[in-house]
Design a protein around this motif. Sequence first.
Motif: not given
Length: 377
Positions: A347-361
């Motif tokens: 829900r909190q976007n502060r966690w979303l960005i790291p998850v997206i970056v890790i997923s792309i990597v």
Amino acid sequence: MTRRNAWLYTFALFLLHQFIVIGGSFVFVSRHFSVPSLKEYLQYALIDNFVRWDSLWYIRIAHEGYRWDQPAAFFPLYPYLMGALHDTLGLSYRIAGLLIANAAFLLAIYLLLRLLAMDYPRETVVKALTLLVVFPTSFYFSAVYTESLFLFLTVGCFYCIRERQWLWAGVFGFFASMTRNTGILLVLPFLYEYLADKKFQWKEIRADILLIGLIPAGIAAYMILLYTKIGDPLGFVHAQKYWKRSFLWPWATVWQGTWDMLFKPRNGWIRKHRLIEAGIAYWEILLTGLSLWKDRLRLRWSYSLYLIAAVTVPLLSPSPLNSYFYSIPRFAVVIFPLFVIWALLLRQNRWLIPVIVISIVGQWYLLDKFTTGYFVF
């Protein structure tokens, strides 16, 4: 969500997917291979790099059909569509397969946006689709594999179910079960939503409930095809012996797979392969459990029924000699309710960005391995 907005988001998400996958392919082909000309480099990065492993089986079936039992493990809709494009438009089987895969993924994104918008706010819907696009195994949506087609047909079935278009839901389900055996699981959401629409009053049931039979009819049609071609209507079951698959209860698969990962000595890619497989298997089991436990993560019951079945089925047929979590990271990417739960959890976007970056990597890491010829799930 209006159709116009859905298409805008669809093209934005599809372009993000293409940027990640095609961009990565250009980099990794350049890194690992010395290609003599620009034309050959472009062909390898855009086409050949996405035709590996199972892709070769689909091309073989498109070319020669089912002549013996091993190809029966691969369901017919995708290779037959490839063959149809080859015969009618003169496209190579590779180009035909890539065209179908990418077109199906584009349509799957659109239908999934429209479907999820029935229940969730725009932010949650876009977040769920973004998580799907960046998931580590999402590059298979642009490969000559069935992931895109199966996702499109599955979501199409759900969308028609929600719109109470029972005939079209059955048609989508029919073709889904001619694409993968797990297409038959669409019987569960169809039946639940139909009965819910009738307020679970048996006297309200009409003859249109029989349209649910179209879903298993897809597998039945494939069984008839196999009987006429190789004399074995259960060839798709018996062919699993070539991949060393066998029956095991899900809890035993999880236990044995965990033991195998932790205590059997392996090195290099094999060990990393097992760790990733196990990690994604735990991830989908955890999200499924949380969705049944936490009210804010709870899904419609039709989604939950499909989710539980789709997560469980691969755990029933591990390949102990290869891996107890064999291919689960690739199977998981088409189970769209997982990404809804994940979006609700973040829900909190502060966690979303790291998850997206890790997923792309993670996706680039797996695509790099795929480019160099490793078996990636």
